[in-house]
Design an enzyme around this catalytic site. Structure first.
Site, PDB file in Angstrom:
ATOM      1  N   GLU A   1       0.854  -1.184   0.000  1.00 18.86           N
ATOM      2  CA  GLU A   1       0.000   0.000   0.000  1.00 18.86           C
ATOM      3  C   GLU A   1       0.895   1.242   0.000  1.00 18.86           C
ATOM      4  O   GLU A   1       0.474   2.324   0.381  1.00 18.86           O
ATOM      5  CB  GLU A   1      -0.970  -0.007   1.183  1.00 18.86           C
ATOM      6  CG  GLU A   1      -0.335  -0.202   2.541  1.00 18.86           C
ATOM      7  CD  GLU A   1      -1.359  -0.302   3.654  1.00 18.86           C
ATOM      8  OE1 GLU A   1      -2.159   0.626   3.789  1.00 18.86           O
ATOM      9  OE2 GLU A   1      -1.344  -1.307   4.385  1.00 18.86           O
TER      10      GLU A   1
ATOM     11  N   CYS B   1      -3.309  -3.922   4.569  1.00 18.47           N
ATOM     12  CA  CYS B   1      -2.348  -4.890   5.120  1.00 18.47           C
ATOM     13  C   CYS B   1      -2.686  -6.331   4.741  1.00 18.47           C
ATOM     14  O   CYS B   1      -2.093  -7.271   5.263  1.00 18.47           O
ATOM     15  CB  CYS B   1      -2.272  -4.733   6.636  1.00 18.47           C
ATOM     16  SG  CYS B   1      -1.789  -3.074   7.110  1.00 18.47           S
TER      17      CYS B   1
ATOM     18  N   HIS C   1      -1.842 -10.339  12.303  1.00 16.70           N
ATOM     19  CA  HIS C   1      -1.322  -9.106  11.697  1.00 16.70           C
ATOM     20  C   HIS C   1      -0.975  -8.183  12.870  1.00 16.70           C
ATOM     21  O   HIS C   1      -1.791  -7.975  13.764  1.00 16.70           O
ATOM     22  CB  HIS C   1      -2.419  -8.498  10.809  1.00 16.70           C
ATOM     23  CG  HIS C   1      -2.168  -7.070  10.470  1.00 16.70           C
ATOM     24  ND1 HIS C   1      -0.961  -6.644   9.950  1.00 16.70           N
ATOM     25  CD2 HIS C   1      -2.945  -5.956  10.597  1.00 16.70           C
ATOM     26  CE1 HIS C   1      -1.028  -5.330   9.760  1.00 16.70           C
ATOM     27  NE2 HIS C   1      -2.208  -4.891  10.149  1.00 16.70           N
TER      28      HIS C   1
HETATM   29  N1  COA Z   1       1.633   3.181  30.851  1.00 16.17           N
HETATM   30  C1  COA Z   1       1.130   2.044  30.294  1.00 16.17           C
HETATM   31  N2  COA Z   1       0.113   2.040  29.390  1.00 16.17           N
HETATM   32  C2  COA Z   1      -0.400   3.227  29.029  1.00 16.17           C
HETATM   33  C3  COA Z   1       0.054   4.442  29.581  1.00 16.17           C
HETATM   34  C4  COA Z   1       1.131   4.386  30.516  1.00 16.17           C
HETATM   35  N3  COA Z   1       1.635   5.500  31.077  1.00 16.17           N
HETATM   36  N4  COA Z   1      -0.658   5.458  29.038  1.00 16.17           N
HETATM   37  C5  COA Z   1      -1.555   4.889  28.181  1.00 16.17           C
HETATM   38  N5  COA Z   1      -1.399   3.541  28.186  1.00 16.17           N
HETATM   39  C6  COA Z   1      -2.143   2.551  27.403  1.00 16.17           C
HETATM   40  C7  COA Z   1      -3.625   2.846  27.308  1.00 16.17           C
HETATM   41  O1  COA Z   1      -4.305   2.373  28.477  1.00 16.17           O
HETATM   42  C8  COA Z   1      -3.989   2.076  26.066  1.00 16.17           C
HETATM   43  O2  COA Z   1      -4.062   0.707  26.371  1.00 16.17           O
HETATM   44  P1  COA Z   1      -5.373  -0.127  25.936  1.00 16.17           P
HETATM   45  O3  COA Z   1      -5.491   0.029  24.435  1.00 16.17           O
HETATM   46  O4  COA Z   1      -5.058  -1.510  26.364  1.00 16.17           O
HETATM   47  O5  COA Z   1      -6.517   0.501  26.643  1.00 16.17           O
HETATM   48  C9  COA Z   1      -2.745   2.246  25.181  1.00 16.17           C
HETATM   49  O6  COA Z   1      -1.695   2.644  26.064  1.00 16.17           O
HETATM   50  C10 COA Z   1      -2.888   3.288  24.101  1.00 16.17           C
HETATM   51  O7  COA Z   1      -3.342   4.463  24.716  1.00 16.17           O
HETATM   52  P2  COA Z   1      -4.426   5.364  23.993  1.00 16.17           P
HETATM   53  O8  COA Z   1      -4.729   6.521  24.850  1.00 16.17           O
HETATM   54  O9  COA Z   1      -5.559   4.512  23.530  1.00 16.17           O
HETATM   55  O10 COA Z   1      -3.521   5.809  22.741  1.00 16.17           O
HETATM   56  P3  COA Z   1      -3.819   6.803  21.581  1.00 16.17           P
HETATM   57  O11 COA Z   1      -5.127   7.481  21.686  1.00 16.17           O
HETATM   58  O12 COA Z   1      -2.628   7.673  21.515  1.00 16.17           O
HETATM   59  O13 COA Z   1      -3.888   5.875  20.270  1.00 16.17           O
HETATM   60  C11 COA Z   1      -3.733   4.057  18.765  1.00 16.17           C
HETATM   61  C12 COA Z   1      -3.408   4.554  20.174  1.00 16.17           C
HETATM   62  C13 COA Z   1      -3.244   2.633  18.626  1.00 16.17           C
HETATM   63  C14 COA Z   1      -5.236   4.118  18.545  1.00 16.17           C
HETATM   64  C15 COA Z   1      -2.985   4.957  17.732  1.00 16.17           C
HETATM   65  O14 COA Z   1      -1.614   4.776  17.914  1.00 16.17           O
HETATM   66  C16 COA Z   1      -3.347   4.657  16.300  1.00 16.17           C
HETATM   67  O15 COA Z   1      -4.304   5.189  15.773  1.00 16.17           O
HETATM   68  N6  COA Z   1      -2.540   3.819  15.624  1.00 16.17           N
HETATM   69  C17 COA Z   1      -2.834   3.371  14.292  1.00 16.17           C
HETATM   70  C18 COA Z   1      -3.923   2.342  14.327  1.00 16.17           C
HETATM   71  C19 COA Z   1      -3.712   1.296  13.305  1.00 16.17           C
HETATM   72  O16 COA Z   1      -2.624   0.804  13.167  1.00 16.17           O
HETATM   73  N7  COA Z   1      -4.773   0.951  12.572  1.00 16.17           N
HETATM   74  C20 COA Z   1      -4.704  -0.041  11.555  1.00 16.17           C
HETATM   75  C21 COA Z   1      -4.804  -1.338  12.159  1.00 16.17           C
HETATM   76  S1  COA Z   1      -4.901  -2.632  11.046  1.00 16.17           S
END
Ligand code: COA
Length: 387
Positions: free
Chosen positions: A79, A111, A233
């Protein structure tokens, strides 16, 4: 006749960003990245590296002159294509020296692309048992600086030789699959970066896995006890883990513990390389085969492939005798250890670099000293070179 993965290897760029450094710069608790997201490092390509050069680098690792002669199908799942029209496979065929008598093209479905390639390759070999197919996933995962997805970037390629009587994994022709029109992640032609509804994509990914997991056992009339592992994945390692957690109530405690332990072996490479988009599942397979303990011939491994937008597929493969002699763990550890760590400043500078075409031309040369590179754009055409 068994058909499946005879050779498999990966390539990732020779420089990376440490996610603890990135967390500090972004004023985020590093535990969020290393535990909450479950990633430690991410590979970053230079401007002379792209889906074509990475695919060629990965392919080189699994091919010799004798194997090249039998290849009649070359599919690149990506992609991160370099051209809206011409397939990356045509550049790659030329770089790695495959015969003219190769059917070469590119597949795109986020993916999922490489999995589509593998299924097509399976059917090709079933009809042409003396011939083989080369399937390569190659991607640069980019969400942009300072975005929630930034920590889930990465880059690299996985090359797989699909043939009869394979030395590593015999595919079982037992797929279940599903598709839906979903807006969880996409990259429109007008944008360099992907758009993701991150949390929604988690939900869709887990829902697809759950539905396909049940459908797989119903279709094949088997149970989880017939399987030794489930590989996912892995856009970031927490994501597959969440999907695996969703089956906790469907399996007994000992089996769940075993599956979770085995999952941990499958994410070691991804944690240190980052997101390969369509290659992530297959990087997980390499990681699993190189790191899991007590693997046995005929172990049956489930693979869950997911491409946003969305396409999902579950299939399995059986481990072949002597698979370990066909892996390169020592070499991988060496390559990863020798990568150059970029400071966050260097990463941001590199990330912002753009190809600057003037009157159809742009020259960059070989920045990496690696075998394959994009040397220049001449009359608006990409010119690749090999050392
Ligand atoms: N210590 C430990 N864990 C922590 C933390 C800390 N200090 N602060 C936050 N976390 C954890 C959260 O609890 C959460 O865990 P959970 O998902 O088990 O609840 C995780 O870290 C992520 O935190 P969150 O606030 O949800 O992160 P975010 O809003 O910044 O976004 C994603 C995370 C993954 C949604 C973002 O990185 C994203 O959009 N990535 C791309 C998604 C993707 O790849 N999509 C295609 C998939 S095929």
């Amino acid at each position: 006749m068994n058909i499946g993965i005879d050779r498999i290897d990966f390539y990732t760029p020779n420089q990376y960003v440490d996610l603890v450094d990135l967390a500090k710069r972004r004023d985020v608790d590093p535990d969020k990245f290393t535990i909450g997201i479950g990633q430690e490092k991410m590979g970053l390509p230079l401007i002379s590296q792209d889906a074509v050069t990475m695919a060629a680098m990965a392919a080189d690792k699994i091919l010799d002159e004798a194997t090249k002669k039998d290849i009649e199908l070359l599919i690149i799942g990506t992609e991160s294509g370099v051209d809206e029209s011409k397939a990356a496979s045509l550049f790659v065929r030329d770089l790695i020296g495959l015969p003219k008598t190769v059917r070469a093209f590119e597949i795109k479905e986020a993916c999922y692309g490489a999995t589509a390639g593998i299924q097509m390759a399976y059917n090709f070999v079933a009809q042409n048992p003396e011939k083989s197919a080369l399937v390569i996933s190659s991607d640069i995962a980019r969400y942009g600086l300072n975005t929630p997805g930034e920590v889930t970037q990465g880059a690299g390629a996985v090359a797989m030789l699909i043939k009869a009587e394979p030395k590593i994994l015999a595919l079982q022709n037992d797929s279940v699959f599903m598709s839906e029109n979903v807006g969880d992640f996409w990259r429109p032609t007008f944008s360099k970066y992907a758009f993701a509804r991150g949390k929604f994509s988690n939900e869709v990914y887990i829902r697809f896995f759950d539905e396909l997991y049940d459908a797989y056992f119903e279709k094949n009339n088997t149970t989880i006890d017939d399987l030794s592992a489930i590989l996912f994945h892995i856009p970031y390692s927490k994501m597959g883990k969440k999907a695996l957690q969703s089956v906790e109530n469907k399996v007994d405690e000992a089996k769940y513990h075993e599956l979770m332990q085995r999952y941990e072996s499958s994410i070691l490479l991804s944690k240190s390389i980052g997101n390969l988009y369509t290659g992530s599942l297959y990087l997980g397979l390499i990681s699993y085969l190189e790191n899991a303990e007590d693997l046995k011939t005929d172990d049956q491994i489930m693979l869950f492939s997911y491409g946003s937008g969305s396409m999902g597929e579950i299939f399995t493969g059986k481990l072949q005798p002597g698979y370990k002699e066909n892996l390169n763990q020592e070499q991988h550890l060496k390559e990863l250890a020798e990568r150059r760590k970029l400071s966050v400043d260097e990463y941001e500078t590199e990330f912002k670099k753009e190809i600057e075409i003037v009157d159809g031309d742009w020259f960059i040369g070989n920045l990496t000293n690696e075998k394959y590179y994009l040397e220049q754009i001449k009359e608006n055409e990409r010119i690749y070179k090999s050392l």
